[in-house]
Design a protein around this motif. Structure first.
Motif, PDB file in Angstrom:
ATOM      1  N   PHE A   1       0.818  -1.219   0.000  1.00 54.81           N
ATOM      2  CA  PHE A   1       0.000   0.000   0.000  1.00 54.81           C
ATOM      3  C   PHE A   1       0.852   1.269   0.000  1.00 54.81           C
ATOM      4  O   PHE A   1       0.491   2.272  -0.612  1.00 54.81           O
ATOM      5  N   PHE A   2       1.998   1.248   0.688  1.00 54.27           N
ATOM      6  CA  PHE A   2       2.790   2.463   0.856  1.00 54.27           C
ATOM      7  C   PHE A   2       3.902   2.625  -0.183  1.00 54.27           C
ATOM      8  O   PHE A   2       4.779   3.474  -0.024  1.00 54.27           O
ATOM      9  N   MET A   3       3.862   1.835  -1.237  1.00 49.50           N
ATOM     10  CA  MET A   3       4.881   1.962  -2.289  1.00 49.50           C
ATOM     11  C   MET A   3       4.475   3.043  -3.285  1.00 49.50           C
ATOM     12  O   MET A   3       4.099   2.771  -4.432  1.00 49.50           O
ATOM     13  N   HIS A   4       4.542   4.296  -2.839  1.00 49.45           N
ATOM     14  CA  HIS A   4       4.153   5.426  -3.681  1.00 49.45           C
ATOM     15  C   HIS A   4       5.400   6.170  -4.159  1.00 49.45           C
ATOM     16  O   HIS A   4       5.750   7.234  -3.652  1.00 49.45           O
ATOM     17  N   ILE A   5       6.079   5.593  -5.124  1.00 44.53           N
ATOM     18  CA  ILE A   5       7.280   6.211  -5.677  1.00 44.53           C
ATOM     19  C   ILE A   5       6.878   7.106  -6.842  1.00 44.53           C
ATOM     20  O   ILE A   5       6.146   6.663  -7.741  1.00 44.53           O
ATOM     21  N   PRO A   6       7.328   8.354  -6.865  1.00 46.86           N
ATOM     22  CA  PRO A   6       6.992   9.242  -7.989  1.00 46.86           C
ATOM     23  C   PRO A   6       7.382   8.614  -9.326  1.00 46.86           C
ATOM     24  O   PRO A   6       8.444   7.981  -9.438  1.00 46.86           O
ATOM     25  N   ASP A   7       6.532   8.795 -10.329  1.00 46.65           N
ATOM     26  CA  ASP A   7       6.770   8.175 -11.639  1.00 46.65           C
ATOM     27  C   ASP A   7       8.115   8.577 -12.233  1.00 46.65           C
ATOM     28  O   ASP A   7       8.820   7.738 -12.821  1.00 46.65           O
ATOM     29  N   LYS A   8       8.484   9.848 -12.102  1.00 49.49           N
ATOM     30  CA  LYS A   8       9.742  10.320 -12.668  1.00 49.49           C
ATOM     31  C   LYS A   8      10.925   9.626 -11.999  1.00 49.49           C
ATOM     32  O   LYS A   8      11.884   9.219 -12.669  1.00 49.49           O
TER      33      LYS A   8
END
Length: 372
Positions: free
Chosen positions: A61-68
């Protein structure tokens, strides 16, 4: 590892997930902190391994890495893969040429260590290290390199460095050199006997590319880590190499023989420090470390900090040879020697025979540089 900040904790979790396929719970972070994790992976030459960890943990759930940032991470991973491919191809050509000259090259170092990983091409290879166990064969190889290579440099009487088709290559005429001459002599005799009596091992099952057998390989890893601990040059990737070795081919080691070698080289109190680092940084269980027993844990917080956040000031004032011994620069001989003296004193009770001679060796080199 609660004393570490969140970026360091998550970096280590990604590294363990990528290198060892561990199930690691990732904590929530901001985009800026994810950038810090990426920077740590660059600092420790583990970007591709950490990216494997991202893929392994991607459904959390917390793997929110910016796309760039994710795209940048992927591109750096592809760069590591291509560099590894080119290095491996060139190294195989070099070793076959040396093999044909009857010089018995034995491949050691980072290219061999990469073969212990689930994705070998995600472990960077910085230098091709080749060991020649017998003087006549070493001389043949050096003579060939003098005519075929560039930037030939005899760093000392037992080591030769050169460039060959883009490779940085080192010939070692000794298994390893210790500052304690008596221990170093015992080590060479031990290695020569083992090479005569043991079965030959090969890299990637290639009969032209010889490597050390698993027991000698682990012994070399532990010995080098011990010297690097004294010198203050131990790196995180070295510990990951050790863990990858144990998880992949650790069951092929003769631990009774290894323990005898550890005692012969007076490393009984140093090796448990390495085991404790594997437990604290890479979450190994103590029963996964059959080469030693951790009877009493010691405070390694300073060492952990040095490994995770290498000192820029120290790296500027001190260069380190492959054997792990300091050569001090002209600008800060005194401060560098004081630092090394404190370092040696710190490990005196764990590896006294090598700590003392390493200190005197560094002092002698420091005086030489002052005279020059």
């Amino acid at each position: 590892m609660s004393e570490l900040n969140i970026t360091t904790r998550n970096y280590l979790r990604l590294l363990r997930a990528g290198a060892f396929q561990e199930q690691e719970g990732i904590e929530p972070m901001s985009a800026w902190k994810w950038g810090q994790v990426y920077d740590m992976s660059l600092l420790h030459h583990t970007t591709a391994l950490a990216y494997d960890g991202i893929l392994h943990c991607d459904d959390q759930f917390f793997m929110h890495i910016p796309d760039k940032l994710r795209a940048q991470w992927l591109q750096q991973t592809k760069t590591t893969e291509e560099e590894h491919r080119q290095t491996r191809e060139q190294a195989m050509q070099l070793l076959r040429q040396l093999h044909q000259s009857q010089s018995r090259p034995i491949l050691t170092g980072s290219l061999v260590y990469s073969s212990y990983y689930a994705r070998p091409n995600h472990r960077p290879v910085d230098n091709i290290s080749i060991f020649f166990p017998y003087p006549t064969q070493a001389q043949k190889a050096d003579t060939w390199a003098e005519s075929a290579a560039t930037d030939v440099n005899y760093t000392d009487r037992h080591t030769m460095k050169y460039s060959w088709h883009g490779l940085h290559v080192t010939h070692h005429h000794r298994f390893m050199r210790l500052s304690n001459k008596l221990l170093s002599h015992s080590l060479q005799n031990l290695v020569e006997q083992e090479l005569r009596e043991s079965r030959t091992a090969y890299y990637d099952d290639d009969p032209d590319i010889e490597t050390l057998n698993p027991t000698l390989t682990l012994f070399q890893i532990l010995l080098r880590l011990s010297c690097d601990l004294i010198a203050g040059t131990i790196q995180l990737i070295d510990l990951v190499d050790t863990g990858s070795f144990l998880r992949s081919i650790g069951d092929r080691v003769d631990y009774i023989k290894l323990q005898a070698w550890i005692e012969k080289l007076k490393m009984q109190r140093m090796v448990p420090i390495i085991a404790q680092l594997l437990v604290e940084l890479l979450a190994f269980a103590e029963d996964e470390l059959p080469f030693t027993t951790i009877q009493k844990r010691v405070d390694l917080s300073d060492i952990v900090s040095e490994i995770l956040v290498p000192s820029t000031n120290r790296s500027k004032r001190m260069m380190v040879t492959q054997s792990g011994h300091g050569i001090f620069l002209h600008t800060s001989n005194t401060s560098a020697f004081v630092w090394h003296a404190r370092r040696s004193a710190k490990f005196m009770r764990y590896y006294p025979s090598e700590s003392i001679t390493s200190l005197f060796s560094s002092f002698a080199r420091s005086l030489t540089n002052i005279e020059e």
